[in-house]
Each structure stands twice: as structure tokens, then as C-alpha cells.
Motif scaffolding. Structure first.
Motif, PDB file in Angstrom:
ATOM      1  N   ARG A   2       0.813  -1.225   0.000  1.00  0.00           N
ATOM      2  CA  ARG A   2       0.000   0.000   0.000  1.00  0.00           C
ATOM      3  C   ARG A   2       0.844   1.270   0.000  1.00  0.00           C
ATOM      4  O   ARG A   2       0.317   2.372  -0.041  1.00  0.00           O
ATOM      5  CB  ARG A   2      -0.919  -0.005   1.211  1.00  0.00           C
ATOM      6  N   GLY A   3       2.153   1.123   0.077  1.00  0.00           N
ATOM      7  CA  GLY A   3       3.035   2.285   0.088  1.00  0.00           C
ATOM      8  C   GLY A   3       3.174   2.943   1.436  1.00  0.00           C
ATOM      9  O   GLY A   3       3.708   4.054   1.534  1.00  0.00           O
ATOM     10  N   LEU A   4       2.718   2.280   2.496  1.00  0.00           N
ATOM     11  CA  LEU A   4       2.820   2.853   3.830  1.00  0.00           C
ATOM     12  C   LEU A   4       4.203   2.652   4.439  1.00  0.00           C
ATOM     13  O   LEU A   4       4.570   3.335   5.393  1.00  0.00           O
ATOM     14  CB  LEU A   4       1.760   2.227   4.749  1.00  0.00           C
ATOM     15  N   VAL A   5       4.938   1.697   3.895  1.00  0.00           N
ATOM     16  CA  VAL A   5       6.298   1.417   4.339  1.00  0.00           C
ATOM     17  C   VAL A   5       7.254   1.663   3.188  1.00  0.00           C
ATOM     18  O   VAL A   5       6.971   1.271   2.052  1.00  0.00           O
ATOM     19  CB  VAL A   5       6.432  -0.035   4.847  1.00  0.00           C
ATOM     20  N   LEU A  25      17.732  -0.070   4.870  1.00  0.00           N
ATOM     21  CA  LEU A  25      16.892   0.634   5.835  1.00  0.00           C
ATOM     22  C   LEU A  25      15.432   0.587   5.401  1.00  0.00           C
ATOM     23  O   LEU A  25      15.115   0.826   4.225  1.00  0.00           O
ATOM     24  CB  LEU A  25      17.345   2.093   5.947  1.00  0.00           C
ATOM     25  N   ALA A  26      14.550   0.262   6.334  1.00  0.00           N
ATOM     26  CA  ALA A  26      13.106   0.261   6.080  1.00  0.00           C
ATOM     27  C   ALA A  26      12.418   1.074   7.165  1.00  0.00           C
ATOM     28  O   ALA A  26      12.837   1.060   8.325  1.00  0.00           O
ATOM     29  CB  ALA A  26      12.565  -1.171   6.067  1.00  0.00           C
ATOM     30  N   TRP A  27      11.352   1.788   6.767  1.00  0.00           N
ATOM     31  CA  TRP A  27      10.672   2.642   7.739  1.00  0.00           C
ATOM     32  C   TRP A  27       9.216   2.874   7.338  1.00  0.00           C
ATOM     33  O   TRP A  27       8.867   2.839   6.161  1.00  0.00           O
ATOM     34  CB  TRP A  27      11.391   3.984   7.876  1.00  0.00           C
ATOM     35  N   TRP A  28       8.382   3.075   8.345  1.00  0.00           N
ATOM     36  CA  TRP A  28       7.016   3.507   8.101  1.00  0.00           C
ATOM     37  C   TRP A  28       7.058   4.961   7.652  1.00  0.00           C
ATOM     38  O   TRP A  28       7.824   5.767   8.180  1.00  0.00           O
ATOM     39  CB  TRP A  28       6.163   3.344   9.359  1.00  0.00           C
ATOM     40  N   ASP A  29       6.217   5.308   6.677  1.00  0.00           N
ATOM     41  CA  ASP A  29       6.347   6.591   5.988  1.00  0.00           C
ATOM     42  C   ASP A  29       5.766   7.749   6.809  1.00  0.00           C
ATOM     43  O   ASP A  29       4.733   8.329   6.481  1.00  0.00           O
ATOM     44  CB  ASP A  29       5.661   6.515   4.617  1.00  0.00           C
ATOM     45  N   ARG A  30       6.507   8.095   7.876  1.00  0.00           N
ATOM     46  CA  ARG A  30       6.111   9.232   8.719  1.00  0.00           C
ATOM     47  C   ARG A  30       7.288  10.172   8.979  1.00  0.00           C
ATOM     48  O   ARG A  30       7.193  11.066   9.808  1.00  0.00           O
ATOM     49  CB  ARG A  30       5.524   8.740  10.044  1.00  0.00           C
ATOM     50  N   PHE A  31       8.384   9.952   8.251  1.00  0.00           N
ATOM     51  CA  PHE A  31       9.605  10.698   8.521  1.00  0.00           C
ATOM     52  C   PHE A  31       9.971  11.656   7.392  1.00  0.00           C
ATOM     53  O   PHE A  31       9.658  11.426   6.222  1.00  0.00           O
ATOM     54  CB  PHE A  31      10.779   9.736   8.720  1.00  0.00           C
ATOM     55  N   GLY A  32      10.661  12.728   7.755  1.00  0.00           N
ATOM     56  CA  GLY A  32      11.387  13.562   6.813  1.00  0.00           C
ATOM     57  C   GLY A  32      12.867  13.281   6.992  1.00  0.00           C
ATOM     58  O   GLY A  32      13.304  12.848   8.059  1.00  0.00           O
ATOM     59  N   GLN A  56      -1.477   7.829   9.766  1.00  0.00           N
ATOM     60  CA  GLN A  56      -2.462   7.457  10.781  1.00  0.00           C
ATOM     61  C   GLN A  56      -3.854   7.274  10.160  1.00  0.00           C
ATOM     62  O   GLN A  56      -4.601   6.364  10.532  1.00  0.00           O
ATOM     63  CB  GLN A  56      -2.513   8.520  11.890  1.00  0.00           C
ATOM     64  N   GLU A  57      -4.211   8.152   9.208  1.00  0.00           N
ATOM     65  CA  GLU A  57      -5.496   8.018   8.507  1.00  0.00           C
ATOM     66  C   GLU A  57      -5.549   6.715   7.720  1.00  0.00           C
ATOM     67  O   GLU A  57      -6.563   6.006   7.723  1.00  0.00           O
ATOM     68  CB  GLU A  57      -5.707   9.205   7.575  1.00  0.00           C
ATOM     69  N   ALA A  58      -4.454   6.395   7.022  1.00  0.00           N
ATOM     70  CA  ALA A  58      -4.434   5.203   6.181  1.00  0.00           C
ATOM     71  C   ALA A  58      -4.495   3.920   6.998  1.00  0.00           C
ATOM     72  O   ALA A  58      -4.970   2.886   6.502  1.00  0.00           O
ATOM     73  CB  ALA A  58      -3.169   5.212   5.315  1.00  0.00           C
ATOM     74  N   ARG A  59      -4.052   3.973   8.229  1.00  0.00           N
ATOM     75  CA  ARG A  59      -4.004   2.764   9.054  1.00  0.00           C
ATOM     76  C   ARG A  59      -5.294   2.539   9.821  1.00  0.00           C
ATOM     77  O   ARG A  59      -5.441   1.526  10.496  1.00  0.00           O
ATOM     78  CB  ARG A  59      -2.828   2.853  10.034  1.00  0.00           C
ATOM     79  N   ARG A  60      -6.243   3.468   9.719  1.00  0.00           N
ATOM     80  CA  ARG A  60      -7.504   3.299  10.443  1.00  0.00           C
ATOM     81  C   ARG A  60      -8.415   2.297   9.758  1.00  0.00           C
ATOM     82  O   ARG A  60      -8.410   2.172   8.561  1.00  0.00           O
ATOM     83  CB  ARG A  60      -8.215   4.646  10.570  1.00  0.00           C
TER      84      ARG A  60
END
Length: 613
Positions: free
Chosen positions: A302-305, A575-582, A609-613
Motif C-alpha cells: 500500500r506504500g505505507l512502508v 533501511l526500512a521505515w514507516w512513511d512518517r519521517f522527513g 495514521q489516517e491510512a491505518r484506520r
């Protein structure tokens, strides 16, 4: 110089990672007062540089993040042998200098305002910044620096005694001036590595036993303070909003998260599942199979990570299966070389690593410090006095690790191995490799994580073809640390980190004085007069050119000693991360810049946060 990370702190730079030192003042009598010291010439940045070139000085602060750690912890004192230190301990303390991740072997004044280099090269003086404060508001003083040095040398890990062994004395001259004097002026990096020492609060430690694991919240001076913890399970650090160094060039744009929580998991497999479930915000991947096949999960699709393989220019050092050369079974070099012949890297890389790795062929891999070919010119001059104590092949043929066709049918390697073992007095009898007394060749491979079992178990099967009985034992990280510190193992996986400027740390890796010192980093138990002499030559190299050839000579002698079975390395950070960073526009040349230079992007965080609801 760079040492093995004593405190493998997930996603946080290791404490006091050694680098290199200054070009000391020559001629005249007046000391040289500088803002930075380097082994590579003049530093790239001026005294008033506003921030590191690779950071975002306007990075917003805020946001709570969670990282994963494996195993457990029972101490907040990472400088002693006892206890398992908590992840993130390096966030609590400042150092006299701060290393530039964009330059090789360069340190800039941090706690110190000025670095003073005497003309005779026999010392270094650090003048502390008057604004430097502990979290309780008290000034950081020269007495704190002196107490820290003396305490670490007396009660800290053996590493410190080797690393600072050429210091003759240290004294405080007033509140802010620390003066070190050296035994000689040949140790070029000593002034710089002293700057990398974490400074601890003398007044807080008075009345406490430094040699015991620390189970209370310590006083620090760094960008974070320890907020809370659940022993063995989690630890949370809170950003210090009035951090004294917030606007220094060495700190601007760094340490942006409001809090960092380290959640502990039983093993790396469980930690990975926690990341996929969103319980952990980011992870450094070190399992090629997981990187190749493990990231096909819903959030990723889904592109969240996000994930990225980031190239770097850092020497990769030596990861290996390390023999315990203290054990009689491994003391014949022909036996060690035989086991090297059995190890089939090409099969592992094709079938387990998805072709992700390069074979390591040097203790200083991925750098100009690695030896190659046969010794010539100046290197040959360095090695010539030791010729009678070295194998003649070292002078006549290049060192090469065995290469197979990757089919898993390593007949040629097994044939060479068996020939070497017979020369060493071992024979095959009833499908068992035995010595003259009829005792079978058997040993144990000690691991601290089930992840490496998938590499060790095929190796065990290959050894069985020679009649060798090898077994694998995986223990928890705390028990593993205790056994390694006591050298209570036959074979293990070891990592010797290096930098572009090797130096004092080589004593702890390779010298006789450290081979049997409890808790040293000489895991293989290497002890020969030739290597001792070459280590000292590396430490005392008068120039970059001479450092290169002396390191080539040391590397070559180590390789031909077959003290370890070289493994592999990667030239990328995974490196892998949830897409909440700059993150900044680029990474530093010799580092990752994560998590220190990243920040929580408010818009991305809300969208996630919206996408994970």
C-alpha cells in the motif's frame, strides 16, 4: 580509527567510536590552538560552521518514535564488563569532540571550545565551553573529564587501557582546562581519540560503585535524558529541550524526535514481525533473505512502508567465523587453513543470501587499507626483518580465499582440507577424523541469535564430510556476552570494525597483551611477536602514506595466519521505515545519518495514521 561496536545499539551510533588524530604542531614553541583535528590535513569546515553540511538545520522537532532491540538489558552503564547495557545509552552523554561523518578521521570541538596542540607533540589540551551543563544544571568541568578518564582506565572495559595506553598523565588546570601528557609523540591519533571519550558526571557518581551494573536513571549531559524503563523490556529517552549544545554546529539539526523508545524482542524474527505490524517505526535490515523476500506484506504494497539500499564509503572490516586460537585443537595453522577451505561462500551467497554479499578478503575490506598482490617496495622492507617468522608463501603468492562453483559439491576444497589435516596429524578412521590418540575432532559454534544458524548448520554438514563433529549452540545475548568475555567458546561469529585510519584499537584486537585479558576484543586470541610489532608500527605511522603500507603489512600477516574464516560484507545500508519521517537531501559519506538527522514529518504522520484506520 574505528573499533568493534562494544555496544551494538540498534539504529544509534556506537559510543565513542574511535577514529583518528591530529597532525601535531611541528617546530617552534607556541602551541597551536584549533577548532578541529584531523589525520587527513586541514579540516573542511571553519570554526564558526553553522551545521554539518548534510543535515537540515531547520528540521522540526517533535514526535515519538519506537525502535526495536533484541535480547534484554540490565544496566545503564555501558562502560564496564558486567551487565547488558540498554540500547540508546550513547544518547545520554557528550564528548569533547564530535566526528564529521563527511570527512575521514576528523574531529570538531564539541564539549571543548578550543583544542590546543603543543609543539613537541607530547600532549593535548582541551578547553571546555563555559555553557556546557549537566541535566541538573551544574557546569561540566575539567574535574569531570579527569575523573572519567581515570575511572574508565581503572574500572572500565579493557579496551580503554589499550586505547589510551600511551597517556602518561592527565590533570585539570582550573575549572575548564584539561591537560593530557603523552609518553611519546609517535602516536598520531591519540589526541583525537581522547576527544571521543564520553564525559561522565563526577559528582553524581560519588558514593556509587562504578564497577556494578547501573539500575537507576543516570545523570547525563546529552541531547536526551532517560525518562523511564521497564527492566529488560523497554527504555524511553526524552529530548532535552534546553540542551546546552542545541545551537552548536556539531548539534544543529540533529536529535529531532521528542522521544525515542527501544522495545526489546526475543530474537530478530520477532522484531521483524513487530515492525511489519507497525509496533516499530524503522529497522536496519541485516538479513539478506528478509530483504529479498520478507517485505511483501500489505502495508508495503500500500506504500505505507518505504525501504532503501543506501551506498556508503565505510570500510567494512572483518566479519568471520573466529577460531578460539587458545584451544589446542586450533593452534596448528594447517588445521585452521583446512577449515577455511571447507567453507563454501559461493553456495551460501547463491542459496541463502540471494547474491547480496561480497566475500571479505581483508581485515580492512572495502578500503585502500586492504592488502593485495605480493609485498613490494616499502611494504617488503617492513616485512623483511620478520621473514624467518612468516610463511614463505606470504612473500611469493597473493593471499586468496577459496572460491567454489557454488554447486555445493566442494570436492576440491575438501581434498585440500583433508591433505592439510593429515599434515597436522589427523586421519580419517571409521568416518571420523581422529588424532594420534584416537580422539575425534569436535568443536562447538557459539551464537547469540538463531538468525545465524542457517549459515552455521550448512557449515556443520560440510565439516561432517571430513569426519569432524561440529555442533551449534545458540544462547541468549547476556549469556553470550559473559562467555565471550571469558573466551569460553570454540568458534563464534566475530566482527572487527575498522575505519579509514586504524590505530590504537588494533592493540585490543590483535596484541598478545590482550589475548588473555578478560573482556578484551582480541576474540580469536591472536598472539605473535610479529603482529605485536606491526600493530605498534601502524599506531606510530608518521604519515598517511606510511600508515597505508604498514596496514597492508599487518593485514597480510593476519590473513596468512588463518586466525578466522572470513565471511562477507555489504557496501550498502539496508533501511526500512514507516512513511512518517522527513530526512535530509543526502547522507553523509561515512555514515547513515539515521536516526539522528531525521525528523517526524507532521503531514506524513497524519496521512499514515489516517491510512491505518
Amino acid at each position: 580509527m574505528k573499533r568493534r561496536a562494544l555496544l551494538a545499539t540498534p539504529l544509534v551510533a556506537p559510543l565513542a567510536a574511535p577514529l583518528a588524530t591530529p597532525a601535531l604542531a611541528q617546530g617552534g614553541t607556541a602551541p597551536r590552538r584549533v577548532h578541529a583535528i584531523s589525520l587527513q590535513g586541514d579540516p573542511a569546515l571553519p570554526a564558526d560552521f553553522p551545521h554539518w553540511p548534510w543535515v537540515n538545520p531547520a528540521a522540526p522537532s517533535g514526535g515519538d518514535v519506537t525502535f526495536g532491540a533484541v535480547g534484554s538489558f540490565d544496566s545503564f552503564n555501558p562502560y564496564i564488563l558486567r551487565g547488558a547495557p540498554a540500547a540508546g545509552s550513547s544518547l545520554l552523554y557528550d564528548t569533547l569532540t564530535s566526528s564529521s561523518q563527511d570527512e575521514a578521521s576528523t574531529e570538531y570541538a564539541h564539549l571543548a571550545a578550543v583544542i590546543e596542540l603543543p609543539a613537541d607533540g607530547l600532549g593535548v589540551t582541551y578547553e571546555l565551553r563555559p555553557e556546557a551543563r549537566w541535566h541538573d544544571g551544574r557546569a561540566i568541568t575539567a574535574a569531570d573529564v579527569v575523573w572519567t578518564f581515570e575511572t574508565l582506565v581503572r574500572q572500565g572495559r579493557p579496551f580503554y587501557r589499550a586505547y589510551w595506553g600511551d597517556v602518561e598523565s592527565v590533570r585539570a588546570e582550573g575549572e575548564r582546562r584539561v591537560v593530557y601528557r603523552f609518553k611519546n609523540n609517535e602516536n598520531r591519533e591519540l589526541a583525537q581519540v581522547l576527544g571521543q571519550m564520553p564525559v561522565l558526571p563526577k559528582h553524581w557518581w560519588e558514593g556509587r560503585d562504578f564497577a556494578r551494573p547501573l539500575t537507576e536513571i543516570p545523570l547525563g549531559s546529552g541531547p536526551y535524558r532517560l525518562e523511564r524503563f521497564e527492566s529488560g523490556r523497554s527504555v524511553t529517552y526524552r529530548r532535552v529541550d534546553d540542551y546546552w549544545a542545541r545551537n552548536l554546529g556539531t548539534a544543529k539539526g540533529l536529535n529531532n524526535f521528542a522521544s525515542m523508545r527501544f522495545e526489546y524482542f526475543r530474537d530478530s524474527t520477532v522484531a521483524f514481525e513487530a515492525f511489519k505490524a507497525g509496533q516499530v517505526d524503522a529497522r536496519r535490515e541485516n538479513v539478506a533473505r528478509d530483504w529479498a523476500t520478507g517485505y511483501d506484506f500489505p502495508a508495503m504494497r500500500r506504500g505505507l512502508v518505504k525501504r532503501e539500499a543506501i551506498r556508503h564509503e565505510i570500510p567494512t572490516g572483518m566479519q568471520s567465523f573466529s577460531f578460539n586460537n587458545r584451544r589446542p585443537i586450533f593452534q596448528d595453522v594447517r588445521v585452521r587453513e583446512a577449515l577455511v577451505q571447507v567453507f563454501d561462500f559461493e553456495w551460501l551467497n547463491a542459496n541463502i543470501f540471494f547474491g547480496s554479499y561480497a566475500r571479505t578478503t581483508s581485515y580492512f575490506s572495502n578500503s585502500e587499507l586492504a592488502s593485495s598482490g605480493v609485498p613490494e617496495g616499502r611494504e617488503l622492507e617492513i616485512l623483511a626483518p620478520f621473514r624467518a617468522q612468516l610463511p614463505e608463501r606470504l612473500f611469493t603468492e597473493p593471499f586468496r580465499v577459496p572460491v567454489t562453483d557454488g554447486s555445493g559439491n566442494n570436492r576440491e576444497g575438501l581434498r585440500r582440507a583433508l591433505d592439510l589435516l593429515r599434515q597436522a596429524g589427523w586421519t580419517v578412521r571409521d568416518r571420523k577424523l581422529v588424532n594420534a590418540q584416537g580422539q575425534q575432532f569436535r568443536f562447538e559454534i557459539l551464537l547469540d541469535s538463531p538468525t545465524f544458524e542457517r549459515v552455521a548448520l550448512p557449515f556443520v554438514q560440510w565439516l561432517q564430510r571430513l569426519g569432524i563433529e561440529a555442533s551449534v549452540r545458540t544462547v541468549d545475548p547476556a549469556q553470550y556476552r559473559v562467555r565471550i568475555d571469558a573466551f569460553d567458546f570454540d568458534m563464534t561469529v566475530d566482527v572487527m570494525g575498522q575505519s579509514l585510519s586504524p590505530g590504537n584499537e588494533q592493540r585490543d584486537y590483535f596484541s598478545c597483551g590482550k589475548a588473555n585479558e578478560h573482556g578484551s576484543q582480541n576474540i580469536p586470541g591472536i598472539c605473535t611477536p610479529v603482529i605485536d610489532a606491526l600493530v605498534e608500527q601502524v599506531i606510530n605511522a608518521p604519515s598517511r602514506e606510511e600508515l597505508l603500507v604498514r596496514t597492508h603489512a599487518l593485514d597480510r600477516v593476519l590473513l596468512w595466519g588463518h586466525y578466522v574464516i572470513p565471511n562477507w560484507h555489504s557496501r550498502e545500508f539496508l533501511l526500512a521505515w514507516w512513511d512518517r519521517f522527513g530526512k535530509p537531501e543526502r547522507n553523509p559519506r561515512y555514515g547513515l545519518g539515521f536516526p539522528s538527522a531525521w525528523w517526524v514529518d507532521a503531514a506524513k504522520d497524519r496521512a499514515l495514521q489516517e491510512a491505518r484506520r
